[in-house]
Design a protein around this motif. Structure first.
Motif: not given
Length: 342
Positions: A172, A175-176, A179-180, A208, A211, A215
């Motif tokens: 998390q 992702l915040e 980063h993909r 993922i 999301f 990703v």
């Protein structure tokens, strides 16, 4: 050597009275108790608690059985559990199994011979024998809590760190940060399918999948003893094959340390070019440069909770089995930041 008879003689009381004072097993008036306690001090008497316990067929002794007490995790866990048990009047016996089934069996035999009241057991990786072991301990009236044992059986007492939650807070965070395309480094766990690293991986894959943006997850697994070396080689391999990767998640700090070394050798700036996150919050995490962002495992809290769980079973053997799961904490340091833009 001073014995209970000598204490009784000096105090002017019977040996039964001395025994009641020492073990707090019966009424003794204050004046007599003071005389006995004074005699004990004068004679420097040390009761043989083990011998007494063996006669009574019960002890206030608990075994802490792990694969290796010398590791960072094991030593902190054992200290916290021991402190908790000691504060409730229990003495502990520490034993190592070195990850060998035969050694585990021998140590359990020893602990049973010592009439322990309970065992905290971090078993070796193959846990197929655990159900029969638990049945045997129950017949011997010995309480048992399994620590960091997988898979978790609802018919047994367990205390674990929450690996699903730990994996979730790590991914998390990445992702915040935008980063993909993320690399993930973790060991194989061929002995079971629900080990700690697999649970962390499952949490990452689930996050993922949920999301809202695409990703990519690039996974490298290993059986290597040298985790730093594997982290180094795996990171180089991932970045050479997929240069779009902007973050690496190692499921141990040692794997993340290897990733950091690889980034530095490839002249990548951390975290500007590559973010790296580890897991454990061992001394490695804070000693690296830059310092590693990592998932901190509250090992002390685990030891305390495990000790309390064992005490509750000893106090009431009829309580139903349950699991205690301790949540982890994300320690954001210097090795993670926003994803680079192309």
């Amino acid at each position: 050597m001073t014995d209970i008879r000598r204490v009784a003689e000096v105090a002017g009381v019977s040996t039964a009275t001395v025994s009641r004072v020492i073990n707090n097993t019966g009424p003794v008036n204050a004046k007599t108790r003071e005389k006995v306690q004074q005699a004990i001090i004068e004679l420097d008497y040390r009761p043989n608690k083990l011998a007494s316990s063996l006669r009574q067929k019960e002890t206030r002794i608990v075994g802490i059985l792990q694969t290796d007490h010398s590791t960072h995790f094991s030593s902190i866990f054992a200290d916290a559990a021991e402190d908790t048990l000691f504060n409730h009047g229990f003495t502990t016996i520490m034993s190592n199994t070195y990850g060998e089934r035969m050694m585990e069996e021998e140590q359990i035999e020893f602990l049973l011979d010592m009439r322990v009241g309970g065992i905290l057991l971090r078993p070796f990786k193959d846990t197929s024998h655990i159900p029969s072991l638990i049945q045997r301990l129950e017949k011997a009236n010995v309480a048992c809590v399994l620590v960091e044992s997988y898979p978790v059986d609802p018919l047994q007492f367990h205390a674990n760190l929450n690996n699903v939650q730990g994996g979730h807070i790590a991914i998390q965070h990445l992702l915040e940060q935008g980063h993909r395309s993320i690399g993930m480094l973790l060991p194989f766990e061929p002995w079971h399918t629900e080990g700690p690293h697999d649970l962390r991986l499952a949490a990452v894959q689930h996050a993922i999948a949920k999301f809202p943006e695409p990703v990519e997850l690039h996974i490298k697994r290993h059986n290597a003893k040298d985790q730093v070396a594997f982290g180094f080689e795996a990171t180089r391999s991932l970045l050479e094959a997929s240069p779009e990767i902007t973050a690496i998640f190692g499921t141990t700090d040692l794997l993340a340390a290897g990733a950091l070394h690889a980034a530095q050798e490839m002249n990548l700036s951390v975290p500007t070019d590559l973010s790296i996150i580890g897991y454990d919050d061992s001394y490695v995490a804070s000693s690296m440069h830059p310092r590693l962002t990592t998932v901190s495992q509250p090992i002390t809290a685990l030891g305390e909770a495990t000790g309390k769980l064992l005490l509750s079973i000893i106090e009431d053997p009829a309580i139903p089995p349950r699991s205690v799961s301790i949540s982890n904490i994300l320690k954001v340091r210097d090795s993670t930041g926003p994803a680079r833009t192309s």
